[in-house]
Design an enzyme around this catalytic site. Structure first.
Site, short mmCIF file in Angstrom:
data_model
loop_
_atom_site.label_atom_id
_atom_site.label_comp_id
_atom_site.label_asym_id
_atom_site.label_seq_id
_atom_site.Cartn_x
_atom_site.Cartn_y
_atom_site.Cartn_z
N LYS A 82 0.82 -1.22 0.00
CA LYS A 82 0.00 0.00 0.00
C LYS A 82 0.85 1.27 0.00
O LYS A 82 0.32 2.37 -0.19
CB LYS A 82 -0.96 -0.02 1.19
CG LYS A 82 -2.05 -1.09 1.05
CD LYS A 82 -2.91 -1.17 2.28
CE LYS A 82 -4.05 -2.17 2.06
NZ LYS A 82 -3.57 -3.54 1.77
N VAL A 122 -1.28 -10.98 4.11
CA VAL A 122 -0.83 -12.24 4.71
C VAL A 122 -2.05 -13.06 5.11
O VAL A 122 -2.83 -12.65 5.97
CB VAL A 122 0.08 -11.98 5.92
CG1 VAL A 122 0.53 -13.30 6.54
CG2 VAL A 122 1.29 -11.15 5.50
#
Length: 304
Positions: A82, A122
């Site tokens: 990001k 994740v």
């Protein structure tokens, strides 16, 4: 469990608290620092940019300074995809944190070996979409997806740990490592697959409901910025980004002004300094009264 005699010491403190960090570093005398302290919740940070800057930028700067003072050998910062062409406060502040680390590596080459790792999502981590989908399926639905075209890169916890270990061992200072995560996954497809794996039929037994993008979210994530074209490392699953030119003095002074604005609660100054430090920032807070200056939308190839 396998090494019950391993000595572990747990210390609690705030990464922004310089005196507390000094106490930890003096007592523990670490050789390696893994910097994973950050606020990461995208929509919440859109409404609290001051806290995002304080934790993600000031906290990083305080850790970097402590690492220099105490002669740390290696410093590994956990970053995020990001931070690339960010559309949210979280990503923008993580990009500034990256620049603080890289600027320190360039300005003081005799100091610790600073390394950055950029993660995608994740699987199985706290707050992950998989955790949310599991809960929604168990509760009988609906399963909520922000947008039918939303895509994300995913990695397993084992892959994340491998990347951290590789970076800690192989980083030469000023490196940005990226896991080769293959093709992005459509979140809607992930939701349907999880419903099927639960023995149910999507859109029949369980409804999928599209609820719209949250503040700061974008449809596609990117792993590297223009000019960072990554190359292979000795590990075929791990890439290293091409090093970008950075002005350490400009980063240091700009980050100082950004933190000062955040601490003072001066939002106009905060946005001004954040946009100066992160010229590819494309987003806004989602709060009409707190918009930064409008920037033109980035034009480029479809990441998918």
């Amino acid at each position: 469990d396998k090494q019950p005699d391993t000595k572990l010491e747990f210390l609690l403190g705030d990464v922004k608290n310089e005196a507390r960090l000094e106490h930890f570093f003096t007592g523990a005398r670490p050789e390696i620092v893994f910097h994973a302290a950050a606020y990461k919740h995208v929509p919440i940070l859109q409404f609290h940019p001051e806290e995002a800057v304080a934790n993600n930028v000031l906290g990083t700067r305080r850790l970097v300074e402590a690492a220099h003072r105490h002669g740390i050998e290696r410093f590994v910062m956990i970053s995020t995809d990001k931070a690339v062409n960010p559309t949210n406060v979280m990503g923008a502040t993580k990009q500034v944190a990256e620049k603080v680390v890289l600027g320190s590596a360039e300005n003081r080459p005799d100091g610790p070996l600073f390394t950055i790792i950029r993660f995608g999502n994740v699987l199985g981590s706290a707050g992950s979409v998989v955790e949310m989908f599991n809960r929604q399926i168990k509760n009988g639905g609906p399963v909520t997806v922000t947008h039918p075209d939303m895509e994300r890169f995913f990695m397993t916890i084992a892959e994340a740990v491998q990347l951290v270990r590789f970076a800690a061992a192989m980083g030469r200072g000023g490196d940005v490592f990226i896991l080769d995560m293959g093709e992005p996954v459509k979140i809607a497809d992930l939701a349907r697959q999880m419903i099927r794996l639960s023995g149910l039929t999507p859109d029949v037994d369980l409804k999928i409901e599209y609820i719209g993008l949250r503040p700061g979210e974008k449809l596609y994530e990117e792993l590297w910025a223009e000019g960072e074209e990554p190359r292979q490392t000795d590990n075929p699953d791990i890439l290293v980004a091409r090093r970008q030119a950075i002005d350490p003095d400009a980063v240091r002074s700009g980050a100082a002004r950004l933190v000062e604005a955040a601490v003072a609660g001066d939002k106009p100054a905060l946005w001004r300094e954040l946009l100066e430090l992160v010229p590819d920032f494309q987003g806004h807070t989602g709060v009409e009264a707190e918009k930064p200056p409008v920037k033109p939308e980035r034009v480029g190839p479809d990441p998918s």
